[in-house]
Design an enzyme around this catalytic site. Sequence first.
Site, PDB file in Angstrom:
ATOM      1  CD  GLU A 122     -18.868  16.714  59.512  1.00  0.00           C
ATOM      2  OE1 GLU A 122     -19.921  17.212  59.902  1.00  0.00           O
ATOM      3  OE2 GLU A 122     -18.232  16.681  58.658  1.00  0.00           O
ATOM      4  CB  CYS A 151     -23.362  14.042  61.918  1.00  0.00           C
ATOM      5  SG  CYS A 151     -23.114  15.852  61.235  1.00  0.00           S
TER       6      CYS A 151
END
Length: 352
Positions: free
Chosen positions: A290, A324
């Site tokens: 991720e 993110c």
Amino acid sequence: MTIPRAIRPLKHSGALRSARSAFSTTSTARTTSVTLKALGLDSYNLGVYNGEWSGNGDVVETVNPATGEVLGAVQQASGKDLDHTLQCATKAAKMWREVPAPKRGEIVRQMRNALSDKIEPLGRLVALEMGKILPEGIGEVQEYVDIADYAVGLSRMLNGKVIPSERPGHMMMEMWNPLGVVGVISAFNFPVAVYGWNSALSLVCGNAVVWKGAPTTGLTSVAVTKILAEVLEKNGLPGALCSLASGGADIGNMMAKDKRVNLVSFTGSTNVGRKVALTVQERFGKSLLELGGNNAIIVHNDADIDLAVRSILFAAVGTAGQRCTTTRRLFLHEDIHDTFIERLIKAYGQIR
């Protein structure tokens, strides 16, 4: 290599502590003390858990990024600590895989309740140590609680298939088997939720978990592990099922290289993620990545401007801008560009 100020080993931090004390207030110090006590933490904490607490690496202090207040210190793992922890986790995984999946789900259910009972102090610790606002800190713990609910249901739905065979009197059966040990390398921006997503699902699937959290949020890693360890101990299960090996890039690199870690789940930058993927692939291991993004929002000229401004503001500054999925770019229709920018700047003026 220069060590970032927030994770500098304690032996080098005397002058820093004196400087930071000017930023601390009585109220924030009291909040920190109450929070740590509620979670079974102290000013100094061991950062390795595999059924027993230990630590032989550097002592690293964590700092409130908003005030400079030193929150506490965590003794990191050494290479030998990680090796021993992986030995314990591998042994625990062999036992755990034989436990029926619904019973594994029952343990995760108990972990879910234990986390829910500590949601306020744990969320407050996230806010203090990572820097996000308190509602987001509490919300992050709630994410772990929610995924645990999902995992409990999943524990009764791990179905295989019965496939017809071309041979008379025969059939083929599909059955999913645990991997063994799952290594979780999580980032500082979500010090609870990312581990929770990985851990809850890994446990119901029959795997042991070894966690390396970010050094800047080491207290949160220890606090979460203490909550889970108490559940395991009450049920007579090996604590190594939810192992912790606090440390920096060296420990993460060792985890990526070690064949005993059957799957490495890494959350962090794209550049480091590439290195992790290659390292794990070299030994034919499995990886789950991720990584960072370069996220954009498109606003057309028929959009609800009020809604768009509010959405973009939170998408950009939520989690102190350290996500993110944080919005980094805007594509605005030329008809609304000037008006939109003016209103967005005004909205930013409300942020402290």
